[in-house]
Scaffold this motif. Structure first.
Motif, PDB file in Angstrom:
ATOM      1  N   LEU A  69       0.806  -1.071  -0.078  1.00  0.00           N
ATOM      2  CA  LEU A  69      -0.097   0.043   0.002  1.00  0.00           C
ATOM      3  C   LEU A  69       0.978   1.250   0.001  1.00  0.00           C
ATOM      4  CD1 LEU A  69      -2.911   1.186   0.206  1.00  0.00           C
ATOM      5  CD2 LEU A  69      -2.500   0.979   2.680  1.00  0.00           C
ATOM      6  N   HIS A  70       0.665   2.265  -1.137  1.00  0.00           N
ATOM      7  CA  HIS A  70       1.488   3.312  -1.137  1.00  0.00           C
ATOM      8  C   HIS A  70       0.644   4.548  -1.454  1.00  0.00           C
ATOM      9  CE1 HIS A  70       1.758   3.138  -5.407  1.00  0.00           C
ATOM     10  NE2 HIS A  70       2.227   1.695  -5.329  1.00  0.00           N
ATOM     11  N   LEU A 102      -3.782   9.088  -5.454  1.00  0.00           N
ATOM     12  CA  LEU A 102      -3.312   8.132  -6.105  1.00  0.00           C
ATOM     13  C   LEU A 102      -2.959   6.980  -5.586  1.00  0.00           C
ATOM     14  CD1 LEU A 102      -0.977  10.872  -8.207  1.00  0.00           C
ATOM     15  CD2 LEU A 102      -2.948   9.291  -9.080  1.00  0.00           C
ATOM     16  N   VAL A 103      -3.680   6.281  -4.490  1.00  0.00           N
ATOM     17  CA  VAL A 103      -3.193   5.286  -3.850  1.00  0.00           C
ATOM     18  C   VAL A 103      -3.036   4.040  -4.685  1.00  0.00           C
ATOM     19  CG1 VAL A 103      -4.061   3.542  -2.237  1.00  0.00           C
ATOM     20  CG2 VAL A 103      -4.349   6.066  -1.729  1.00  0.00           C
ATOM     21  N   ASN A 104      -1.892   3.192  -4.470  1.00  0.00           N
ATOM     22  CA  ASN A 104      -1.386   2.192  -5.450  1.00  0.00           C
ATOM     23  C   ASN A 104      -1.440   2.556  -6.827  1.00  0.00           C
ATOM     24  OD1 ASN A 104      -0.894   1.191  -2.944  1.00  0.00           O
ATOM     25  ND2 ASN A 104      -2.183  -0.784  -3.420  1.00  0.00           N
ATOM     26  N   LEU A 118       3.168  12.848 -22.951  1.00  0.00           N
ATOM     27  CA  LEU A 118       2.307  11.439 -23.090  1.00  0.00           C
ATOM     28  C   LEU A 118       2.329  11.385 -21.367  1.00  0.00           C
ATOM     29  CD1 LEU A 118       4.314   9.412 -25.721  1.00  0.00           C
ATOM     30  CD2 LEU A 118       2.323  10.882 -26.005  1.00  0.00           C
ATOM     31  N   VAL A 119       1.045  11.060 -20.849  1.00  0.00           N
ATOM     32  CA  VAL A 119       0.602  10.909 -19.562  1.00  0.00           C
ATOM     33  C   VAL A 119       0.166   9.504 -19.400  1.00  0.00           C
ATOM     34  CG1 VAL A 119      -0.553  11.601 -17.347  1.00  0.00           C
ATOM     35  CG2 VAL A 119       0.370  13.093 -19.103  1.00  0.00           C
ATOM     36  N   ARG A 120       0.601   8.515 -18.625  1.00  0.00           N
ATOM     37  CA  ARG A 120       0.018   7.282 -18.320  1.00  0.00           C
ATOM     38  C   ARG A 120      -0.149   7.071 -17.116  1.00  0.00           C
ATOM     39  NH1 ARG A 120       1.487   1.497 -18.599  1.00  0.00           N
ATOM     40  NH2 ARG A 120       3.843   2.323 -18.127  1.00  0.00           N
ATOM     41  N   ARG A 121      -1.388   6.728 -16.497  1.00  0.00           N
ATOM     42  CA  ARG A 121      -1.667   6.201 -15.059  1.00  0.00           C
ATOM     43  C   ARG A 121      -2.061   4.779 -15.187  1.00  0.00           C
ATOM     44  NH1 ARG A 121      -6.482   7.056 -11.770  1.00  0.00           N
ATOM     45  NH2 ARG A 121      -7.280   8.225 -13.707  1.00  0.00           N
ATOM     46  N   TYR A 122      -1.562   4.000 -14.193  1.00  0.00           N
ATOM     47  CA  TYR A 122      -1.750   2.470 -14.018  1.00  0.00           C
ATOM     48  C   TYR A 122      -1.665   2.063 -12.644  1.00  0.00           C
ATOM     49  CZ  TYR A 122       3.413   3.016 -14.209  1.00  0.00           C
ATOM     50  OH  TYR A 122       4.713   3.005 -13.885  1.00  0.00           O
ATOM     51  N   SER A 123      -2.103   0.924 -12.315  1.00  0.00           N
ATOM     52  CA  SER A 123      -1.981   0.422 -10.962  1.00  0.00           C
ATOM     53  C   SER A 123      -0.528  -0.087 -10.716  1.00  0.00           C
ATOM     54  CB  SER A 123      -2.946  -0.550 -10.603  1.00  0.00           C
ATOM     55  OG  SER A 123      -4.355  -0.349 -10.844  1.00  0.00           O
ATOM     56  N   LEU A 124      -0.122  -0.057  -9.363  1.00  0.00           N
ATOM     57  CA  LEU A 124       1.062  -0.438  -9.030  1.00  0.00           C
ATOM     58  C   LEU A 124       0.977  -0.632  -7.579  1.00  0.00           C
ATOM     59  CD1 LEU A 124       4.071  -0.739  -9.740  1.00  0.00           C
ATOM     60  CD2 LEU A 124       4.621   1.573  -9.045  1.00  0.00           C
ATOM     61  N   PRO A 125       1.326  -1.824  -7.021  1.00  0.00           N
ATOM     62  CA  PRO A 125       1.423  -3.041  -7.593  1.00  0.00           C
ATOM     63  C   PRO A 125       0.191  -3.451  -8.295  1.00  0.00           C
ATOM     64  CG  PRO A 125       1.273  -3.416  -5.152  1.00  0.00           C
ATOM     65  CD  PRO A 125       1.081  -2.027  -5.465  1.00  0.00           C
TER      66      PRO A 125
END
Length: 125
Positions: A69-70, A102-104, A118-125
């Motif tokens: 969790l971050h 922007l949690v996780n 270019l902006v790309r948002r994705y889940s991590l982990p």
């Protein structure tokens, strides 16, 4: 409101831009964290719910992927001069305008072949 912690490898001019967009932001140099080890900086950001903004994607991508969790991370992918860093960060602020956190999640910001942002948002982990 997202809280941004700007890494030492980026311009101290970024936090005032975040403030103008309604976010809290600090530069690590202004918190006495200059030359802090990456894993210590990561722990600091997570414990205080700061979304780290860095261009050190190689190091931090692996560290964030191993974190359950971050509060999020933003990678300004290319190493660019101050004016370009500002443009990339402004694109991030436009992208997160309506988000509470922007949690996780991670955001990559890069320049396209035609110098478009270019902006790309994705889940991590």
């Amino acid at each position: 409101m997202i809280r941004f912690l700007v890494d030492e490898n980026l311009s101290p001019a970024l936090p005032p831009i975040a403030h103008a967009a309604g976010h809290e932001a600090r530069h690590v140099n202004h918190l006495g964290l200059r030359t802090t080890r990456d894993w210590t900086l990561l722990r600091f950001a997570i414990e205080r719910a700061w979304t780290l903004v860095t261009n050190n994607a190689i190091e931090f991508l692996t560290r964030y992927a191993a974190t359950v969790l971050h509060p999020g991370v933003v990678f300004l992918v290319p190493s660019l001069p101050r004016a370009s860093q500002i443009a990339l960060f402004q694109a991030v602020l436009g992208h997160v305008r309506s988000l509470e956190s922007l949690v996780n999640q991670a955001i990559d910001v890069d320049l396209g072949p035609d110098n478009s942002i270019l902006v790309r948002r994705y889940s991590l982990p």
